[in-house]
Scaffold this motif. Structure first.
Motif, mmCIF file in Angstrom:
data_model
loop_
_atom_site.group_PDB
_atom_site.id
_atom_site.type_symbol
_atom_site.label_atom_id
_atom_site.label_comp_id
_atom_site.label_asym_id
_atom_site.label_seq_id
_atom_site.Cartn_x
_atom_site.Cartn_y
_atom_site.Cartn_z
ATOM 1 N N GLY A 1 0.823 -1.188 0.000
ATOM 2 C CA GLY A 1 0.000 0.000 0.000
ATOM 3 C C GLY A 1 0.865 1.248 0.000
ATOM 4 N N LYS A 2 0.359 2.268 -0.662
ATOM 5 C CA LYS A 2 1.104 3.520 -0.793
ATOM 6 C C LYS A 2 0.108 4.649 -0.937
ATOM 7 N N ASP A 3 0.406 5.791 -0.333
ATOM 8 C CA ASP A 3 -0.445 6.963 -0.511
ATOM 9 C C ASP A 3 -0.254 7.559 -1.895
ATOM 10 N N ASN A 4 -1.332 8.116 -2.419
ATOM 11 C CA ASN A 4 -1.264 8.831 -3.696
ATOM 12 C C ASN A 4 -0.376 10.066 -3.517
ATOM 13 N N PRO A 5 0.680 10.224 -4.310
ATOM 14 C CA PRO A 5 1.596 11.344 -4.100
ATOM 15 C C PRO A 5 0.981 12.708 -4.383
ATOM 16 N N ASN A 6 -0.157 12.749 -5.072
ATOM 17 C CA ASN A 6 -0.841 14.013 -5.294
ATOM 18 C C ASN A 6 -1.643 14.457 -4.080
ATOM 19 N N LEU A 7 -1.832 13.554 -3.113
ATOM 20 C CA LEU A 7 -2.651 13.865 -1.954
ATOM 21 C C LEU A 7 -1.924 13.669 -0.627
ATOM 22 N N SER A 8 -0.677 13.285 -0.660
ATOM 23 C CA SER A 8 -0.022 12.900 0.584
ATOM 24 C C SER A 8 1.457 13.225 0.536
ATOM 25 N N THR A 9 1.960 13.805 1.612
ATOM 26 C CA THR A 9 3.392 14.079 1.696
ATOM 27 C C THR A 9 4.191 12.782 1.712
ATOM 28 N N SER A 10 3.746 11.792 2.478
ATOM 29 C CA SER A 10 4.492 10.538 2.522
ATOM 30 C C SER A 10 4.397 9.802 1.191
ATOM 31 N N GLY A 11 3.252 9.928 0.501
ATOM 32 C CA GLY A 11 3.151 9.339 -0.829
ATOM 33 C C GLY A 11 4.102 9.994 -1.808
ATOM 34 N N LEU A 12 4.230 11.316 -1.711
ATOM 35 C CA LEU A 12 5.178 12.037 -2.550
ATOM 36 C C LEU A 12 6.605 11.628 -2.213
ATOM 37 N N ALA A 13 6.908 11.531 -0.918
ATOM 38 C CA ALA A 13 8.252 11.128 -0.502
ATOM 39 C C ALA A 13 8.575 9.714 -0.979
ATOM 40 N N ALA A 14 7.590 8.821 -0.942
ATOM 41 C CA ALA A 14 7.812 7.444 -1.413
ATOM 42 C C ALA A 14 8.135 7.433 -2.897
ATOM 43 N N THR A 15 7.448 8.271 -3.656
ATOM 44 C CA THR A 15 7.709 8.340 -5.090
ATOM 45 C C THR A 15 9.110 8.877 -5.355
#
Length: 596
Positions: free
Chosen positions: A195-209
């Motif tokens: 599972g991963k947060d959408n990087p357009n909606l989440s700082t951690s998702g952006l950081a993961a990308t």
């Protein structure tokens, strides 16, 4: 101890880095939590007011710390003291609001901004430069706390991965694919997805990308736009994204569901997910019971029976640095107050408060309690990726939309007679149709989408309570919008029969290379006597880890049976979105579509 916030990211970025689709409804529904500190007990000599805007995941703690500051005996250079007032807004929305002159939120204009990451100060620079303004955030800023990105796994899986020795992002998240845990000697654990947060909606998702791109380019700094276009890099990122179970708008809610399932079922179960990419802080909160169901008056619930373990990829990781940003709006006295408040926040007592929530200190140091909770870090400590140039981050987000995992989605739209009920100057159906039209704009052109309508048998639908309006296939938004506009509203709500049939069709047309999902939009509850067995429906839609088909529901009226929709969604490892306040339906659709 500050209460655990209800959500880490209720609503996030609408900045220059966000895709054009998200900009369609930018700013329409923004979740804001404002909390003032110290307003009831001002000191007579505190003539300086300092407004601080914090990101939401640490806002409750900042309120507590501001109250502690305001009730103390601190004095500013030159005499007098300051009163600190804290409000909260998601980091990306705050960046956009600052770029727009801070209007429309109802919050006081801040002199200090505390976003989750310096990524947002960079994006604000881009917004200011695009508008021809002097950048408000041109420099580097000191952190008040830190939280590295980790790959969190249930303890048995995480320990097995660690036993394999240092592994990279690709080896953990991208190489196992359909062979799954067989690569680790555990074929009975099935596929490896995460599972991963959408990087357009989440700082951690952006950081993961960002971390994925760094690992793909075999760099730890100086990532360039030419790196993003390298075929080897895009192939690496695409391979990792292919193993995403589904994207999340908020990993806190995902962890709450996981904690509930752990305590109810006797151990952690992530459904078809073997791991979640998120902030280390959240691993600690989960393991300490901060995200578990709790009784009234409890600060924390029970600790999970199976804790999560933080796995650190060998290439390094990205750090969320929680910078302390003094804005140009601060006058001389407010700057003095900001300097003093920063000193206060980095003192041992306040840093201990951050540590109790699972943060590392402002120098990136981890407490013994944190490491005991999430698992030891590599010998020699963690290696960190340097933040990329803001323009590279913007380009990365633009490219991610083409590399992310694509979806196979069947939308079931309620057309029962109750949809004629008025909402303001519109009907429920008109509100739902408008929200669906906006939400569809956020899908990828390479997604596959179908549309059903459902109610009960009617004069126009004699043989079945549901009807295929657009066959599941290549996404044709104009055709779907046209069919929605022409739908007839009549009959009762055959909710169970429709969910069961739609779920069965997705199983029949299952695509292992896509996220497979049923989306149900309804204003009511099941009113169909021919199929009224909820227990059987829950059994029918229970997630099959080998062929996961998830059910996502939006309840958008007060008559909706949200509790039942939530049970249906959770049985399939999907999610129900509560938009029973019709004003929230657009936001619910954005969060829903961001799961794909």
């Amino acid at each position: 101890m500050a209460p655990v916030p209800s959500s880490t990211r209720q609503w996030l970025p609408y900045t220059a880095a966000v895709t054009a689709g998200l900009l369609v409804i930018a700013g329409t529904f923004v979740f804001v939590r404002q909390r003032d500190a110290g307003a009831d007990r001002p000191r007579a000599d505190c003539a300086t007011r300092l407004d601080v805007n914090s990101s939401t995941e640490k806002a409750a703690l900042l309120v507590e710390l501001a109250e502690r500051y305001n009730s103390g005996d601190r004095s500013l250079d030159g005499g007098g003291c300051a009163q600190v007032h804290v409000s909260a807004l998601n980091s990306g929305q705050a960046a956009e609001t600052l770029a727009a002159g801070w209007s429309g939120t109802g919050l006081p204009e801040p002199q200090v901004w505390l976003p989750t990451s310096s990524l947002w100060t960079g994006q604000l620079q881009l917004l200011d430069q695009a508008a021809g303004r002097t950048p408000q955030t041109p420099g580097q800023y000191p952190p008040i706390a830190n939280s590295p990105l980790v790959i969190a796994m249930p303890q048995p899986k995480g320990e097995l991965v660690r036993q394999k020795g240092p592994l990279g992002w690709g080896q953990i998240l991208g190489l196992s694919g359909r062979t799954g845990w067989t690569a680790f000697g555990k074929p009975e654990w099935g596929r490896f997805t995460f599972g991963k947060d959408n990087p357009n909606l989440s700082t951690s998702g952006l950081a993961a990308t960002i971390a994925t791109y760094y690992a793909a380019a075999n760099r730890s700094s100086d990532l360039t736009r030419s790196d993003l276009a390298d075929p080897k890099v895009t192939q690496f990122v695409r391979r990792i994204e292919a193993n995403v179970s589904h994207y999340s708008d908020d990993s806190v809610e995902l962890l709450r569901d996981l904690a509930e399932a752990d305590l109810a079922g006797g151990g952690a179960s992530t459904g078809d997910m073997s791991a979640i990419v998120m902030q280390e802080e959240l691993v600690h909160l989960y393991n300490e019971g901060g995200l578990s169901p709790r009784q009234e008056g409890q600060v924390r619930g029970s600790r999970p029976k199976v804790p999560l373990v933080a796995v650190h990829p060998k290439e390094g990781t990205f750090n969320l640095d929680h910078p302390f940003v003094v804005l140009p709006s601060a006058d001389e006295r407010q700057r003095a107050a900001a300097d003093d408040f920063l000193k206060f926040l980095t003192e041992d007592a306040q840093q201990a408060s951050f540590a109790r929530l699972g943060f590392r200190d402002h120098k990136r140091g981890a407490s013994a309690e944190l490491l005991a909770s999430v698992g030891t870090e590599p010998t020699g400590g963690l290696d960190y990726f340097a933040p990329p140039n803001p323009a590279v981050v913007k380009a990365m987000l633009g490219g991610w939309s083409t590399l992310r995992k694509k979806a196979n989605i069947l939308i079931a739209l309620d057309t029962s007679g109750s949809m004629e009920a008025p909402i303001g100057d519109s009907t429920r159906f008109q509100v739902a149709a408008a929200a669906a039209t906006k939400g569809l704009k956020l899908l990828n052109s390479e997604d596959r989408v179908g549309l059903w309508s459902f109610s009960s048998e009617t004069k126009k639908r004699l043989k079945s309570p549901y009807q295929e309006e657009v066959r599941l296939g290549d996404f044709d938004q104009n055709r779907i919008n046209s069919r929605i506009a022409g739908l007839h509203v009549a009959g009762e709500t055959a909710l169970y029969a429709t969910v069961r049939a739609a779920h069965r069709q997705l199983l029949d047309r299952y695509d292992p290379d896509r996220i497979n999902a049923v989306v149900v939009l309804t204003d009511g509850k099941n009113e169909y006597p021919r199929d009224n067995d909820l227990a059987r429906l829950l059994a029918d839609v229970t997630l099959d880890p080998d062929r996961p088909v998830k059910v996502f529901c939006i309840a958008f009226d007060g008559e909706s049976d949200f509790a039942t929709l939530d049970r249906i969604a959770k049985a399939s490892s999907g999610k129900a979105f509560d938009a029973r306040n019709p004003a929230m339906i657009d936001e619910a659709f954005v969060k829903l579509v961001s799961s794909f």
